[in-house]
Design an enzyme around this catalytic site. Structure first.
Site, mmCIF file in Angstrom:
data_model
loop_
_atom_site.group_PDB
_atom_site.id
_atom_site.type_symbol
_atom_site.label_atom_id
_atom_site.label_comp_id
_atom_site.label_asym_id
_atom_site.label_seq_id
_atom_site.Cartn_x
_atom_site.Cartn_y
_atom_site.Cartn_z
ATOM 1 N N ASP A 75 1.029 -1.295 -0.538
ATOM 2 C CA ASP A 75 0.309 -0.249 0.160
ATOM 3 C C ASP A 75 0.558 1.124 0.227
ATOM 4 O OD1 ASP A 75 0.819 -0.540 2.511
ATOM 5 O OD2 ASP A 75 -1.205 -0.640 3.555
ATOM 6 N N GLU A 95 -5.833 2.799 3.327
ATOM 7 C CA GLU A 95 -6.457 4.486 4.578
ATOM 8 C C GLU A 95 -8.108 4.752 4.079
ATOM 9 O OE1 GLU A 95 -5.397 3.423 7.226
ATOM 10 O OE2 GLU A 95 -2.991 3.355 7.088
#
Length: 371
Positions: A66, A125
């Site tokens: 990520d 997120e």
């Protein structure tokens, strides 16, 4: 290639989901600095998919990292602290990215049998990049659909050199929660002419805390946290609006549905009781990360015999991770990797130990070499 410097460069430019423009550009520069003859680079929104061709492949292994940061003001005091005010890499994605660059470098310099796809995924997120990235792979690039997929997440509480995972559910089902209350404001001296949303919001917050204790099976586990409550404008005006922001986490989807059912029932009752209007937004919802049993056991066995690595069986955590959208359809595995930080995930002072970058790319490369 100095992975610590790469990590520090990335640490300086945290960007939130689907706005990782500088991050993507920096990563592309690093990737394109490597020999390109066995590499295929594809951009997807602010993410990147990099396929490295193996020597005699019969399957495609994926590694996902990520790339987004968090809207947190950094308070580490580091020389390489964030240059983007109000944002920082408080969840270790800078470490994740540097590790992935190191893995790519090793795959180029020391080819393995299998093809490897390295995914640099935006918006973990929020609002969630894994699901649309997965759907793009499936529908637009089926040639890049992997047979297996892996990922790691830093663990501040574990020593450097420790990896930890388990078969089955590793991370919980999660859902954001945003509740807005709308009433009638007015002068503080005339409360009888108003509908006070500060009082209504405070009452709702307390009522929500009964859901886990009174509506979820005590043999199950669930969390409902309201992390932010705002109401009103100044001290002598009765609040016309209020807002609660929180998160829901459960170990199974049945409990998640029950939690949402009770939230909606309580809000409906509050509308009647406080003569107001309430709207609910569940924001981004993430599936549980469900590790494929065979891969988890295979990984733990490999790690337990690897030099310099300590393998530990993990417990399931209420942490949320959109990697679960990959493991929903692809046999996959996520593991914790120790970084020995005094401060935990999403803390403004988290400072992962960079020593993880000395060995983790090589460890993953060796694991993939045996697949």
């Amino acid at each position: 290639m100095d992975l610590i410097q790469i990590r520090r460069d990335l640490h300086k430019i945290p960007e939130i989901g689907f706005r990782e423009f500088k991050t993507q550009q920096y990563l592309l520069e690093q990737i394109r600095s490597m020999p390109q003859d066995r590499m295929e680079i594809t951009e997807w929104q602010t993410g990147i998919a990099v396929k490295v061709n193996g020597l005699d492949a019969d399957k495609l292994i994926a590694w996902r990292t990520d790339i987004d940061g968090l809207p947190i003001e950094e308070n580490t005091g580091l020389d390489f602290r964030s240059t983007h005010e109000g944002y920082m890499h408080a969840c270790g994605h800078d470490i994740h990215m540097a590790n992935a660059i190191g893995l790519l470098k090793r795959l180029i310099e020391d080819p393995i049998k299998q093809d490897v796809l390295v995914l640099f995924q935006p918006a973990e997120e929020g609002p969630g990049g894994a699901l649309p990235f997965r759907e793009w792979l499936k529908n637009e690039r089926p040639d890049l659909w992997p047979d297996e997929i892996y990922a790691m997440h830093i663990a501040p509480e574990l020593p450097v050199g420790t990896v930890s995972t388990k078969p089955g559910m590793l991370f919980a089902n999660t859902s954001e929660l945003f509740i807005d209350l709308h009433g009638k404001g007015g002068h503080a001296a005339f409360p009888h002419l108003t509908e006070d949303m500060a009082v209504a919001g405070a009452s709702l917050l307390m009522q929500l805390q009964t859901i886990v204790s009174r509506n979820i099976n005590p043999m199950d586990s669930a969390v409902l946290t309201v992390g932010k409550f705002t109401a009103g404008t100044v001290q002598n005006i009765i609040a016309e609006n209020a807002r609660l922001e929180g998160t829901i986490r459960t170990l199974n989807n049945t409990s998640m549905l029950k939690m949402k059912e009770r939230i909606e029932a309580i809000c409906k009752a509050m509308e009647t009781g406080y003569n107001c209007h309430i709207s609910i937004d569940y924001g981004a919802s993430y599936r549980e990360v469900d590790n494929y049993g065979r891969l988890a056991e295979q990984f733990l066995e490999f790690a337990s015999s690897a030099d310099g690595i300590t393998a530990v069986r993990a417990d399931a955590a209420m942490t949320g991770e959109d990697f679960g959208y990959f493991t929903e359809q692809i046999p996959g595995l996520m593991f914790w990797a120790g970084v020995n930080s005094e401060f935990g995930l999403h803390h403004s002072k988290i400072n992962p130990d960079e020593k993880i970058l000395d060995f983790m790319p090589g460890f993953i490369h060796r694991y993939f070499s045996e697949q």
